[in-house]
Write an enzyme that holds these catalytic residues in place. Structure first.
Site: not given
Ligand code: FAD
Ligand code: NAP
Length: 338
Positions: A165, A237, A333
């Site tokens: 991340r 998250s 995050e």
């Molecule tokens: P924004 O929220 O608009 O911006 C995020 C940051 O990036 C800010 O600092 C902004 O200034 C910067 N930014 C945006 N665009 C640019 C650009 N073009 N150039 C330079 N900087 C920029 N994330 C995960 O990694 N894995 C997931 O599974 C995941 N699941 C999610 C589920 C839900 C329900 C939600 C709400 C979020 C989730 N996220 C997840 C977080 C998010 O979706 C990601 O981080 C996504 O990439 C953010 O994109 P955005 O366009 O909305 O960014």
């Molecule tokens: P989950 O399956 O309940 O698992 C909880 C956590 O355990 C996750 O964060 C995942 O880490 C870790 N994990 C589970 N199995 C793993 C394995 N075999 N090896 C290493 N790490 C493991 O998680 P969840 O909330 O439902 O999310 C599912 C996936 O979607 C995850 O990968 C999560 O990162 C992603 N997600 C991200 C966001 C966001 O906003 N960043 C939001 C929703 C979902 P990791 O997070 O490193 O994968």
């Protein structure tokens, strides 16, 4: 032609639905718009907020500067071999539209990253990841405009310094560049990744799942577990999973035999932050219109459309409780503005 709108309401443009007014907002539909907006701000020197889908930010009060709303569109195959396809994607493309486009055209590799909200341009910022795959596994390069000079620069995969991340754009080059396009190196042949247990379990009945089936399974798991931001405002998250050394993990395991942790190599263990929050008693807790999601304690929701500071206060209480019980610091995050 660039329009800069004063007193712009950002509540519909952040998935936490936090009320916020920006002093100015410019919609960026072309590189020319972007350069004109940067030029406009040269004499004013207002703080900038680069906005994609607003799904990974917390707006903590009104924004006293210029929002650059990235709306650049377009996808193009720029190179091809028997094994790979290089797809260049404009920064403002919706990420799920990119995933669906790749599924439709049989460009494989993005299946596990289905249904992540936001834009393509934001994807490298935190090296989006889910279900065992991170963006960097298919990333080739990106193009970004340097804010101070207006010059467009190319960053290859190594230059982006991707981590968990994390990327160079969250650290040393924070607030220095605006990403205008990314190029992904996708596969011509299916190469499904079922390393993530929940995904493997969902597909257990199939001997050779197709990428489309993997994507469908990811979407089904996500829909069952995560709140749809369109219905219940949230930013995904709220905390990163903390990394601890093996000794710390063993100490925690002695007190909490069910604690969830994953070896990441180099003697480090990634703790499931959601487990820590749940064990500290916060799953499902609701106060002042903000809540900890009942099905995943890592997600803070904002059903009452409350302010960013109300959301951050709840997050601070959760962080303090986890610190007190486990002596672990949770790192937020989403990025906080202003
Ligand atoms: P924004 O929220 O608009 O911006 C995020 C940051 O990036 C800010 O600092 C902004 O200034 C910067 N930014 C945006 N665009 C640019 C650009 N073009 N150039 C330079 N900087 C920029 N994330 C995960 O990694 N894995 C997931 O599974 C995941 N699941 C999610 C589920 C839900 C329900 C939600 C709400 C979020 C989730 N996220 C997840 C977080 C998010 O979706 C990601 O981080 C996504 O990439 C953010 O994109 P955005 O366009 O909305 O960014
Ligand atoms: P989950 O399956 O309940 O698992 C909880 C956590 O355990 C996750 O964060 C995942 O880490 C870790 N994990 C589970 N199995 C793993 C394995 N075999 N090896 C290493 N790490 C493991 O998680 P969840 O909330 O439902 O999310 C599912 C996936 O979607 C995850 O990968 C999560 O990162 C992603 N997600 C991200 C966001 C966001 O906003 N960043 C939001 C929703 C979902 P990791 O997070 O490193 O994968």
């Amino acid at each position: 032609m660039l329009h800069i709108l004063p007193q712009f309401d950002l509540q519909p443009y952040n998935t936490l639905a936090v009320p916020c007014v920006a002093a100015y907002c410019a919609e960026i539909n072309s590189l020319e718009d972007l350069l004109a907006a940067l030029h406009w701000n040269k004499t004013r020197q207002l703080p900038l907020l680069v906005l994609g889908g607003g799904s990974n930010i917390v707006l903590n009060g009104d924004f006293p500067g210029l929002v650059l709303h990235i709306r650049l569109r377009g996808m193009e195959v720029v190179a091809e071999t028997d094994e790979h396809i290089w797809l260049q994607i404009a920064a403002g493309e919706n990420w799920q539209r990119v995933v669906q486009y790749c599924l439709d055209f049989h460009y494989w590799g993005l299946e596990n990253l289905s249904m992540i909200p936001g834009t393509a341009g934001a994807a490298p910022i935190q090296n989006i990841g889910a279900y065992g795959v991170e963006l960097d596994t298919v990333f080739a390069e990106l193009r970004a405009v340097e804010i101070s000079s207006g010059v467009t620069v190319t960053f290859d995969r190594d230059a982006c310094r991707f981590g968990y991340r994390d990327s160079i754009f969250k650290n040393r080059l924070r607030d220095r560049y605006i990403i205008v396009s990314i190029t992904l190196r996708l596969y011509q042949q299916p190469c499904v990744n079922l390393s993530y247990p929940a995904l493997r379990a969902a597909l257990a009945g199939l001997s050779e799942p197709t990428p489309q089936q993997v994507s469908d399974a990811v979407c089904a798991i996500r829909s069952a577990k995560l709140p749809d931001p369109g219905a219940v405002p949230n930013a995904g998250s709220f905390f990163k999973n903390p990394l601890v050394d093996s000794a710390t993990f063993r100490r925690l395991q002695a007190d909490y035999p069910n604690i969830v942790g994953f070896e990441t190599g180099a003697g480090q263990v990634k703790l499931a932050a959601g487990w820590l929050i749940e064990a500290a008693g916060w799953r499902g807790v609701e106060a002042e219109g903000v809540a900890v999601h009942g099905r995943q304690a890592l997600v803070i929701t904002n059903p009452g459309h409350r302010s960013g500071s109300t959301v951050l206060q709840l997050a601070a209480k959760i962080g303090a409780a986890v610190k007190q019980q486990f002596d672990i610091d949770l790192e937020r995050e989403p990025r906080v503005y202003p």
